[in-house]
Design a protein around this motif. Structure first.
Motif, PDB file in Angstrom:
ATOM      1  N   ILE A 229       0.837  -1.202   0.000  1.00 44.61           N
ATOM      2  CA  ILE A 229       0.000   0.000   0.000  1.00 44.61           C
ATOM      3  C   ILE A 229       0.873   1.253   0.000  1.00 44.61           C
ATOM      4  CG2 ILE A 229      -1.706   1.359   1.270  1.00 44.61           C
ATOM      5  CD1 ILE A 229      -2.863  -1.202   2.379  1.00 44.61           C
ATOM      6  N   VAL A 230       1.921   1.253   0.815  1.00 41.87           N
ATOM      7  CA  VAL A 230       2.811   2.413   0.862  1.00 41.87           C
ATOM      8  C   VAL A 230       3.450   2.640  -0.509  1.00 41.87           C
ATOM      9  CG1 VAL A 230       4.904   3.368   1.892  1.00 41.87           C
ATOM     10  CG2 VAL A 230       3.229   2.217   3.333  1.00 41.87           C
ATOM     11  N   ALA A 231       3.823   1.557  -1.185  1.00 41.14           N
ATOM     12  CA  ALA A 231       4.376   1.689  -2.535  1.00 41.14           C
ATOM     13  C   ALA A 231       3.332   2.265  -3.490  1.00 41.14           C
ATOM     14  CB  ALA A 231       4.866   0.331  -3.039  1.00 41.14           C
ATOM     15  N   ASP A 232       2.077   1.847  -3.331  1.00 44.71           N
ATOM     16  CA  ASP A 232       1.000   2.408  -4.159  1.00 44.71           C
ATOM     17  C   ASP A 232       0.841   3.903  -3.895  1.00 44.71           C
ATOM     18  OD1 ASP A 232       0.518  -0.124  -5.151  1.00 44.71           O
ATOM     19  OD2 ASP A 232      -1.229  -0.502  -3.869  1.00 44.71           O
ATOM     20  N   VAL A 233       0.881   4.279  -2.615  1.00 46.36           N
ATOM     21  CA  VAL A 233       0.788   5.696  -2.262  1.00 46.36           C
ATOM     22  C   VAL A 233       1.928   6.468  -2.905  1.00 46.36           C
ATOM     23  CG1 VAL A 233       0.963   7.354  -0.358  1.00 46.36           C
ATOM     24  CG2 VAL A 233      -0.469   5.301  -0.104  1.00 46.36           C
TER      25      VAL A 233
END
Length: 314
Positions: A229-233
């Protein structure tokens, strides 16, 4: 048999209800109050915009950077609150036939987040009326919310807590003390902060409850999901920072060299990574929750992923 019911700390959920009632505000009567944005003032404070990276800019352009980033800052909150509301509403299921105190606190949370979404939609319209046309907010709130909600509840609650902690951090340490900002912009985030303070308390309670429900194997997968998720953000931040830097360059009265353009794009991205990722994950309360909810090897995986993001901007 499903997971065993988790104990509920009704005193803490009840405290959130008390705070919700006490700080309740109205969008027009308390916040906007018939005002409009004045472009003679900064929106986002220097400590968040990273303006010290742009020593080649004059005062007018420094103010414009704060306004462009401030517009995105408001839009980002309206955008993330779409999936926050959906996930917290989903979490109410655990309390439907249990603690009605916990249920009320989560329902109030959702009601306030819906109000915040309306506030930020209004703010975008008001800013668009004053600023030069051409600004684009890249993410589609519904599409991103659908993608986020495909992840486990543990991972999504981890993201939500990070967001609502940096909301408080930014207001208290950067926005509130800055006397050079638009008063309307400051009031928006004053009232937003008032309600987000209790939301972070609920996030902690719900993340802990979820952590106690799942198995060690599920938690280990959820840590990888949080990393994803952090990578998506970060992917969203790369797109939005590039769009904002290009808009700034287009509407500025000055022209910039190739090296200055690169500095602007890199500086916007670094500012956004600090605003939306690192100021949250490095928050003391977030680190305490990670210590409680993860093992040391899991935290090392998360730290390595964050380190890769932090070092990747050139």
């Amino acid at each position: 048999m499903g997971p065993a019911p988790q104990p509920v700390n009704e005193a803490l959920y009840g405290k959130c209800i008390e705070v919700s009632k006490r700080v309740r505000w109205d969008l027009d009567k308390d916040v906007i109050r018939g005002r409009s944005f004045q472009l003679s003032h900064k929106f986002l404070p220097d400590g968040l915009s990273g303006i010290d990276r742009f020593d080649f800019l004059g005062e007018d352009d420094k103010r414009l950077v704060s306004q462009v980033q401030g517009r995105t800052y408001a839009n980002m909150f309206g955008f993330v609150e779409r999936f926050i509301t959906a996930k917290v509403l989903d979490c109410t299921r655990d309390h439907w036939l249990g603690s009605q105190v916990a249920l009320e606190s989560l329902v109030r949370f959702c009601d306030e987040e819906l109000k915040h979404q309306l506030l930020f939609r209004r703010i975008e319209t008001m800013m668009a009326e004053e600023m030069v046309p051409g600004y684009i907010f890249v993410p589609d709130p519904d599409a991103v919310a659908k993608a986020v909600l495909n992840y486990s509840t543990w991972a999504v609650l981890g993201l939500i807590l990070e967001i609502e902690l940096f909301t408080q951090e930014h207001y208290k340490k950067s926005i509130e003390p800055d006397s050079n900002l638009s008063e309307l912009f400051k009031d928006i985030f004053l009232f937003h902060w008032k309600e987000e303070a209790s939301h972070a308390m609920i996030d902690e309670l719900e993340w802990e409850r979820e952590n106690n429900k799942i198995s060690d194997e599920e938690r280990d997968r959820a840590v990888d999901e949080l990393i994803a998720i952090v990578a998506d953000v970060d992917g969203i931040l790369q797109l939005q920072s590039a769009a904002d830097a290009e808009y700034f360059i287009k509407v500025s009265a000055d022209s910039f060299s190739g090296d200055e353009v690169r500095q602007l794009k890199t500086g916007f991205l670094k500012a956004y990574r600090y605003q939306y990722i690192f100021s949250g994950v490095k928050h003391r309360r977030y680190q305490e929750m990670l210590t409680n909810n993860t093992t040391e090897p899991q935290r090392r995986r998360l730290e390595q992923a964050l380190g890769g993001i932090e070092s990747s901007a050139r």
